[in-house]
Structures are given as C-alpha cells and as structure tokens.
Write a protein that holds these residues in place. Structure first.
Motif, short mmCIF file in Angstrom:
data_model
loop_
_atom_site.label_atom_id
_atom_site.label_comp_id
_atom_site.label_asym_id
_atom_site.label_seq_id
_atom_site.Cartn_x
_atom_site.Cartn_y
_atom_site.Cartn_z
N GLU A 54 4.38 15.55 28.96
CA GLU A 54 3.64 14.40 29.47
C GLU A 54 4.47 13.12 29.35
O GLU A 54 4.50 12.29 30.27
CB GLU A 54 2.35 14.28 28.65
CG GLU A 54 1.48 13.13 29.02
CD GLU A 54 0.26 13.00 28.09
OE1 GLU A 54 -0.22 14.01 27.55
OE2 GLU A 54 -0.19 11.87 27.91
N THR A 73 -12.93 11.65 33.66
CA THR A 73 -12.97 13.00 34.24
C THR A 73 -14.20 13.15 35.14
O THR A 73 -14.15 13.90 36.11
CB THR A 73 -13.04 14.07 33.14
OG1 THR A 73 -14.14 13.77 32.28
CG2 THR A 73 -11.77 14.12 32.33
N GLN A 136 -4.52 12.98 33.29
CA GLN A 136 -5.91 13.25 32.90
C GLN A 136 -6.27 14.70 33.22
O GLN A 136 -5.70 15.31 34.13
CB GLN A 136 -6.83 12.28 33.68
CG GLN A 136 -8.31 12.45 33.47
CD GLN A 136 -8.76 12.22 32.03
OE1 GLN A 136 -8.44 13.01 31.14
NE2 GLN A 136 -9.51 11.14 31.81
N TRP A 137 -7.22 15.24 32.49
CA TRP A 137 -7.70 16.61 32.72
C TRP A 137 -8.44 16.69 34.04
O TRP A 137 -9.18 15.77 34.40
CB TRP A 137 -8.57 17.07 31.56
CG TRP A 137 -7.73 17.15 30.33
CD1 TRP A 137 -7.53 16.15 29.42
CD2 TRP A 137 -6.90 18.23 29.93
NE1 TRP A 137 -6.62 16.56 28.47
CE2 TRP A 137 -6.22 17.83 28.76
CE3 TRP A 137 -6.64 19.51 30.44
CZ2 TRP A 137 -5.31 18.66 28.09
CZ3 TRP A 137 -5.75 20.33 29.78
CH2 TRP A 137 -5.09 19.90 28.62
N LYS A 138 -8.21 17.76 34.73
CA LYS A 138 -8.88 18.05 35.99
C LYS A 138 -9.65 19.35 35.83
O LYS A 138 -9.32 20.16 34.97
CB LYS A 138 -7.84 18.24 37.12
CG LYS A 138 -6.89 17.08 37.31
CD LYS A 138 -7.58 15.87 37.89
CE LYS A 138 -6.61 14.74 38.20
NZ LYS A 138 -6.03 14.12 37.00
N PHE A 139 -10.62 19.54 36.70
CA PHE A 139 -11.32 20.83 36.71
C PHE A 139 -11.39 21.35 38.13
O PHE A 139 -11.83 20.63 39.04
CB PHE A 139 -12.73 20.72 36.12
CG PHE A 139 -13.31 22.07 35.79
CD1 PHE A 139 -13.23 22.57 34.50
CD2 PHE A 139 -13.90 22.86 36.77
CE1 PHE A 139 -13.74 23.84 34.18
CE2 PHE A 139 -14.40 24.13 36.47
CZ PHE A 139 -14.32 24.61 35.17
N GLU A 154 -9.61 24.23 33.75
CA GLU A 154 -9.37 22.87 33.26
C GLU A 154 -7.86 22.75 33.01
O GLU A 154 -7.28 23.60 32.32
CB GLU A 154 -10.13 22.64 31.96
CG GLU A 154 -10.09 21.21 31.50
CD GLU A 154 -10.78 21.00 30.15
OE1 GLU A 154 -11.52 20.04 30.01
OE2 GLU A 154 -10.56 21.82 29.25
N PHE A 155 -7.22 21.76 33.57
CA PHE A 155 -5.77 21.62 33.39
C PHE A 155 -5.38 20.15 33.43
O PHE A 155 -6.09 19.31 33.99
CB PHE A 155 -5.00 22.43 34.45
CG PHE A 155 -5.30 22.03 35.88
CD1 PHE A 155 -6.39 22.54 36.56
CD2 PHE A 155 -4.47 21.13 36.54
CE1 PHE A 155 -6.67 22.16 37.87
CE2 PHE A 155 -4.72 20.75 37.87
CZ PHE A 155 -5.83 21.27 38.53
N LEU A 156 -4.23 19.85 32.82
CA LEU A 156 -3.78 18.46 32.74
C LEU A 156 -2.84 18.16 33.91
O LEU A 156 -1.89 18.89 34.16
CB LEU A 156 -3.05 18.22 31.41
CG LEU A 156 -2.72 16.76 31.08
CD1 LEU A 156 -3.97 15.89 31.02
CD2 LEU A 156 -1.95 16.67 29.76
N SER A 321 0.16 20.65 32.37
CA SER A 321 -0.08 21.83 31.53
C SER A 321 0.57 23.08 32.13
O SER A 321 1.12 23.90 31.39
CB SER A 321 -1.58 22.04 31.29
OG SER A 321 -2.31 22.01 32.51
#
Ligand SMILES: Nc1ncnc2c1ncn2[C@@H]1O[C@H](COP(=O)(O)OP(=O)(O)OP(=O)(O)O)[C@@H](O)[C@H]1O
Ligand SMILES: [Mg+2]
Length: 441
Positions: A54, A73, A136-139, A154-156, A321
């Motif tokens: 990151e 999110t 930021q985390w995504k879904f 869920e991944f960054l 990620s």
C-alpha cells in the motif's frame, strides 16, 4: 520484533482448500485467515506486507501528482441511480438496507461518489487538473471467489480519479497514471505489462490492464516478448514533461488479453520468434471514459470560454490485496516465499540456534539492537524450537536475509548470513555481517 511475542501461526500441513501456490503459502506462513468465502482476516505477518505494498502505491501516486483522501465503504443507492449503474451493476453489488429503510451498498468502486465530491467543490477549469485517490476496501459479490486474496469478495483497492477540462488534458492525466503504474509494480519486484483492454462496467473506450505473467493467472495473454525488456521510467521521471515517448514505447508492441486478442494483427505485427502466449494476473487497470459519469451527474466546470463543460474523467485501480498474492506467485520456491526487499514483512530474520545459551542470547541481542537502529526491521527467533523447525519457518516466511547465530560458530567468533533468494551463505564475524546488512555493530 521478537518471535516469542509475535503472532505467527505457521502451519505444518498444507491446507487442502488452497489451489494455487500463493494461497497455500499465505495460509501456511500465517499471513491470512478465511472468515467467510472471499473474506479474509489479515494476520500480523500478512498485514505488514499489505501495508508495504500500500505504501509503495501511495508514494508513486503522490509523486505523480495524485492527492489522497478517504471515502467510506458504504454508499447511498440513490447516488448510483444518478449514473444509471445501480440497476446495471447486478448481483456483484452487495445491497444493504439500514434501520430507516434507506438503501445502501458496499462500494465496488467509487466513480459516482468522487463525482459527487468533485461537483460540490470544483467549478472552474482554473482548478484543474485534479486527481484524487483513496486506498479502501471494496466489496464485489464474485460468483466464484477463489485463489485466496487473488479473487476475494472483500479486497483492498487503490482507486484514483482524474478530472480535466478537455480530452487532450484527460489523456495526459491517463499517461501520468500509466507511467506511475509501470513504476509502482516494478518497485515491488514485478514486471507488469500494460495490455489493451475492454472497459467492462466502468465504461469508456481507452483502457489498459496491467498484467503480471504467471502460470496460475486467470486469463490467457498474447504479447511481444520484447516487452519484457523495456526500460521502466526511473526515479527522476518528470510528470510535468510530455510522457508520449514512454507511452508509445509501451503501447507500440502487441500485447492483449484473450478478451480483445486479434490473432491476425498479432501475427502481422509480431515476428514469430517474439510471440509469447502466457497466462496473466491483472494487478491494475486504467480507464479514460470522458464524460460518462460527469455528464449525468452534472460534474461540470466553467471553461475559459465561459461555458459549462462536463469534466473529462479517468479512473485508475490497483488491486493492493491481490498484489500480495501476485508477488508470491512470481517469487517463491519449494521451501516457501521469497520476498523482494521492498515489501518484505521484516528485513532480516535472526535465528538463535540455542535460546537460553548466554553467548547466543547476547550475540542475538547485539544484532537485534543494531538492526533495529538501522531500520532493518529484524524478526528475532528467540523461541526454544529445534533448529530444523526454525530454518523451515524462516524459509517459509521468506525474509530476504537470515542471520544464523549458534554456539559452535560463536566459539570460533563467527555467524552465518544467508540470502533467501539464492540460498547463498557466508560465514563471517557478527560485526561484518551487520555491516553487510547496513547496520553498524
Ligand atoms: N475480486 C477481486 N479480488 C481482488 N482484487 C480484485 C478483485 N476484483 C478486482 N480486483 C483488483 O482491482 C483492480 C481494479 O479493479 P477493476 O474494476 O479493474 O477489476 P476487474 O477488471 O473487475 O477485475 P477482474 O477482471 O480480475 O475481475 C483490478 O485490476 C484487480 O487488481
Ligand atoms: Mg479490471
């Protein structure tokens, strides 16, 4: 860090659910724990790598002139109705209702929200160009989450969004991100090849995917193998200058994923000896889509002509990620992971072959202090495990250097320094080993 106080649940057995090497090694090395399909807890070792990846992404974005912010999110469904994507996105979108019956969603991407922020504050061409990003985390409710962090639900993600007054300026923003991507993947020890790509649900016409070649990659790719030797723009790259020559060098040779592959063109443009068919992992994608969002969402600025113009936008994603898995796919052997120095969770593993022995303990403490002061982030194995198990764990977690300190060596005034990547070993006095590692004893 002292291993006795750390949290490193390494597994002796290979977990049966893991189909590819990076997933297996991440589970075995105690980096990752699955909490639900495609949803993972990052254990301390994995978390350290994720943070390093990151940080490299952040540094290269900042250098290229992008500005970091952090969006939530959760997003309002109504925002996505403005662009028309709320219905269009389909089953991959996780939809949520709050206690007031308000419709929300867990963001799979952020074009709508960034357009909303932009239109609230930016009104004149004089404030452009602007490039805003977050990490930021995504879904995405993937149909087949698999391969560990490679295809999670869920991944960054790092996602950047550029805003410009006209198409020419928008393309220059695209070029800056393109160059930043070449650099950031290279800094992680990866050679990511930009390939012409389809734009999917993001939209627009101009797009490149950045692909790391690996046997376990999900898509077939076709490229001119000379791309593997193209030079990466250096530290001194000038983002204010015209980047066209770099872009031309990297987009001239043929490179395409199976989705857009054109066999006739490939054969016409690439001499047979240079054709390379392989598999690849998508680690990033850049898009230029003009006014696709700014027009319906009225993200407009006043131009020099006094008229209103929808901002010309692009978006630029990096799978932060996923990269942790991709780096392992690209760098491992039978014994475990081989971290490139820039993303290694610790710089040096110190192996105390006989914890409790006063000479060994003292030498390990000296090394630990010196390496810590030098910023080399040592991990000291001060446990009472037997040497064989310590060596196996060190190889498995893949720190770039191992400093092995035992009673027999110390009696002769020496320690052992092992380079994980090639297994090269040197026997030398502790002071010399520390100097080699950049730490004054
Ligand atoms: N399910 C996922 N798990 C982990 N990383 C992902 C996932 N989906 C996308 N990414 C990462 O985020 C980056 C930007 O997202 P983008 O919208 O381009 O994904 P995508 O093209 O849908 O990915 P894919 O084709 O692999 O499903 C991708 O290049 C990839 O590295
Ligand atoms: Mg993509």
């Amino acid at each position: 860090m002292r291993l006795s106080r750390f949290f490193l649940p390494v597994l002796k057995q290979t977990p049966s659910e893991a189909q590819i090497v990076s997933h297996r090694l991440m589970l075995r090395a105690g980096m990752l724990r699955q909490e639900a399909a495609g949803i993972y807890a990052w254990l301390p070792l994995g978390h350290r790598v994720l943070r390093k990846v990151e940080q490299i992404v952040r540094e290269e974005m900042d250098k290229a002139g992008a500005i970091e912010l952090l969006m939530p999110t959760l997003q309002l469904a109504d925002l996505w109705r403005e662009s028309g994507r709320y219905e269009a996105y389909g089953a991959e979108m996780l939809r949520i209702t709050d206690r007031h019956e308000r419709e929300l969603l867990y963001g799979p991407t952020n074009e709508e929200m960034i357009s909303e922020i932009f239109r609230a504050y930016v009104h004149s061409y004089k404030e452009l160009p602007k490039n805003l990003y977050h990490i930021q985390w995504k879904f995405r409710d993937e149909q087949r989450p698999r391969f560990g962090v490679m295809r999670g639900r869920e991944f960054l993600m790092k996602d950047a969004y550029s805003f410009d007054i006209d198409e020419a300026a928008g393309r220059r923003s695209y070029d800056r991100m393109f160059v930043a991507y070449l650099r950031l993947f290279a800094r992680m020890g990866l050679r990511a090849i930009p390939m012409k790509a389809e734009t999917g649900p993001i939209g627009g016409e101009l797009s490149h995917e950045f692909i790391v070649l690996a046997q376990t990659g999900e898509s077939a790719v076709f490229l001119d193998r000379r791309m593997l030797d193209l030079p990466i723009p250096g530290d001194d790259v000038d983002y204010a200058a015209d980047l066209t020559p770099v872009i031309e060098a990297w987009t001239g040779p043929y490179a395409a994923t199976e989705d857009v592959h054109d066999e006739a063109r490939y054969e016409r443009e690439t001499p047979e000896a240079e054709r390379l068919t392989a598999r690849g992992i998508e680690v990033g994608q850049v898009f230029f889509f003009g006014d696709k969002y700014s027009k319906p969402m009225k993200a407009v600025v006043t131009g020099a002509d006094g008229a209103e113009h929808p901002a010309q936008m692009g978006s630029y994603g990096v799978g932060v990620s996923r990269l942790v898995g991709a780096i392992i796919e690209a760098s491992h052997d039978e014994a475990g992971i081989i971290w490139p120095d820039t993303v290694a969770p610790f710089g040096v593993g110190i192996v105390n072959l006989r914890a409790g022995d006063s000479a060994c303990d003292a030498a390990c403490e000296t090394a630990y202090d010196a390496l810590t002061r030098a910023g080399r982030e040592p991990l000291l194995d001060d446990t009472y495990e037997r040497p064989g198990a310590k060596f196996a764990s060190m190889d498995l977690i893949g720190l770039p250097w191992q400093l092995i300190i035992g009673p027999r060596g110390l009696a002769e005034g020496v320690v052992e320094l092992k380079r994980r990547a090639d297994g090269d070993r040197q026997t030398l006095p502790l002071g010399e080993a520390l100097s080699l590692l950049g730490a004054a004893p």
